[in-house]
Design an enzyme around this catalytic site. Structure first.
Site, short mmCIF file in Angstrom:
data_model
loop_
_atom_site.label_atom_id
_atom_site.label_comp_id
_atom_site.label_asym_id
_atom_site.label_seq_id
_atom_site.Cartn_x
_atom_site.Cartn_y
_atom_site.Cartn_z
N LYS A 52 -0.72 3.97 -4.83
CA LYS A 52 1.01 4.39 -4.23
C LYS A 52 1.94 3.74 -4.85
O LYS A 52 2.44 3.76 -5.45
CB LYS A 52 0.71 4.18 -2.72
CG LYS A 52 -0.32 4.95 -1.89
CD LYS A 52 -0.64 4.85 -0.50
CE LYS A 52 -1.71 5.58 0.29
NZ LYS A 52 -1.83 4.84 1.71
N GLN A 96 -2.60 -0.29 5.15
CA GLN A 96 -3.49 0.44 4.77
C GLN A 96 -4.57 0.37 5.66
O GLN A 96 -4.79 -0.71 6.23
CB GLN A 96 -4.50 0.16 3.03
CG GLN A 96 -5.42 0.96 2.32
CD GLN A 96 -4.63 2.14 2.89
OE1 GLN A 96 -3.41 2.51 2.27
NE2 GLN A 96 -5.36 3.25 2.52
N ASP A 119 4.39 5.91 6.86
CA ASP A 119 3.41 6.81 7.13
C ASP A 119 3.30 7.34 8.40
O ASP A 119 2.12 8.50 8.49
CB ASP A 119 1.77 5.52 7.59
CG ASP A 119 1.12 5.70 6.00
OD1 ASP A 119 0.81 5.78 5.50
OD2 ASP A 119 0.70 4.37 6.52
N1 GUN Z 1 -5.92 5.24 5.64
C1 GUN Z 1 -6.42 6.10 4.93
N2 GUN Z 1 -5.52 6.96 5.15
C2 GUN Z 1 -3.99 6.69 5.05
C3 GUN Z 1 -3.16 6.79 5.15
O1 GUN Z 1 -2.69 7.81 4.34
N3 GUN Z 1 -1.63 5.63 5.13
C4 GUN Z 1 -2.72 4.57 5.05
N4 GUN Z 1 -1.99 3.73 6.74
N5 GUN Z 1 -3.92 4.16 6.27
C5 GUN Z 1 -5.15 4.93 5.23
#
Ligand code: GUN
Length: 293
Positions: A52, A96, A119
């Site tokens: 990211k 995350q 998100d």
């Molecule tokens: N863990 C697995 N996929 C994601 C996601 O898209 N966002 C976040 N914050 N955590 C994750």
């Protein structure tokens, strides 16, 4: 059979975003700013967050990584969230997941200002999505929808079977595929651990979305001729022939399923890069709505 190249599509959309950001900053605006909060030392989470942050650099976004040890308290993490909520130079941020067991993910998610929740996990954003008034669509479902859209895959009137009911993928995906929209208008079946016969449900699917987290769960005998198969899984399996000792595979037995499909996403190089791209799309949207106004 056509392979849906999420890696290439991600590159194409990220280039579109880069050009838009370059134009915006050339006229005196600051760059969009995404912050990622990473707790502990989960290697998969670290890999996703790095991807990211790299995508931010590529597209001219400002990016900040906030790292906390796995023994951070819930209240300390809430303080981080509060600071990011209040920082006018932050357009969006993510925490995350998964978080260490002693921290309640719902408490953290609820504390994020919905305006900065790129998100799309906050109940406000989830509710707006369910009502067809989306602010931020969760990144993985948004990436999948974008893929189906850009590949002009017809969804209207089709039977879509989603495997897995997670809050992040399966449940929002089932809602999005059933809504009245360009990508949508499906009849949706959401299967999960209590479904009597998942294979039988999947056999009836025109579109299969596999998000269960089990390597090679979807086998060729489960897939109808001509189906569209979207593989969300990222599973690590032992592989002595690889230097690192493992390789990544999806939830779909790609080799045997692919010949039966009209379209299929590979792993890696399918949904993963589109998730990252969708996060940038959400952040840019947040920046345009709340910073540029
Ligand atoms: N863990 C697995 N996929 C994601 C996601 O898209 N966002 C976040 N914050 N955590 C994750």
């Amino acid at each position: 059979m056509q392979r849906i190249d999420g890696k290439q599509l991600g590159i194409t959309i990220q280039e579109e975003i880069r050009q838009e950001v370059a134009q915006l900053t050339a006229t005196g605006n600051r760059a969009p700013h995404l912050v990622a909060v990473l707790v502990g030392d989960n290697p998969a989470s670290a890999t996703y967050v790095r991807a990211k942050m790299r995508a931010c650099k590529r597209t001219g976004f400002q990016s900040t990584l906030v790292q906390k040890e796995s023994d951070v308290t819930e209240s300390e993490l809430l303080d981080v969230v509060k600071q990011l909520n209040e920082d006018p130079n932050v357009d969006g941020f993510i925490v995350q997941l998964p978080l260490p067991k002693h921290i309640d993910e719902h408490v953290i998610t609820m504390a994020i200002d919905p305006i900065k929740d790129v998100d799309g996990f906050h109940p406000t954003n989830f509710g707006l999505m369910a009502l067809g008034m989306p602010q931020y669509i969760p990144a993985t479902p948004y990436g999948i929808i974008t893929m189906l859209d850009r590949y002009n895959i017809e969804t209207s009137g089709k039977h879509c079977v989603v495997i897995g009911r997670s809050n992040i993928v399966g449940t929002p995906m089932s809602i999005l595929m059933s809504r009245k929209a360009k990508v949508g208008n499906c009849t949706v079946t959401l299967t999960h651990s209590r479904t009597k016969d998942v294979a039988e449900e999947v056999r009836r699917a025109d579109i299969v979305i596999a998000a269960i987290g089990r390597a090679n769960f979807v086998t060729a005998d489960m897939v109808k001729e001509g189906a569209v198969v979207i593989d969300v899984g990222i599973n690590s399996v032992d592989d002595a022939s690889r230097k690192r000792g493992y390789r990544l595979v999806g939830d779909v037995d790609f080799e045997n399923v692919a010949p039966k499909c009209s379209f299929i996403t590979p792993v890696p190089g399918g949904v993963g890069p589109m998730t990252v791209t969708a996060l940038l799309m959400n952040t840019l949207e947040g920046y345009k709505t709340h910073y540029l106004k």
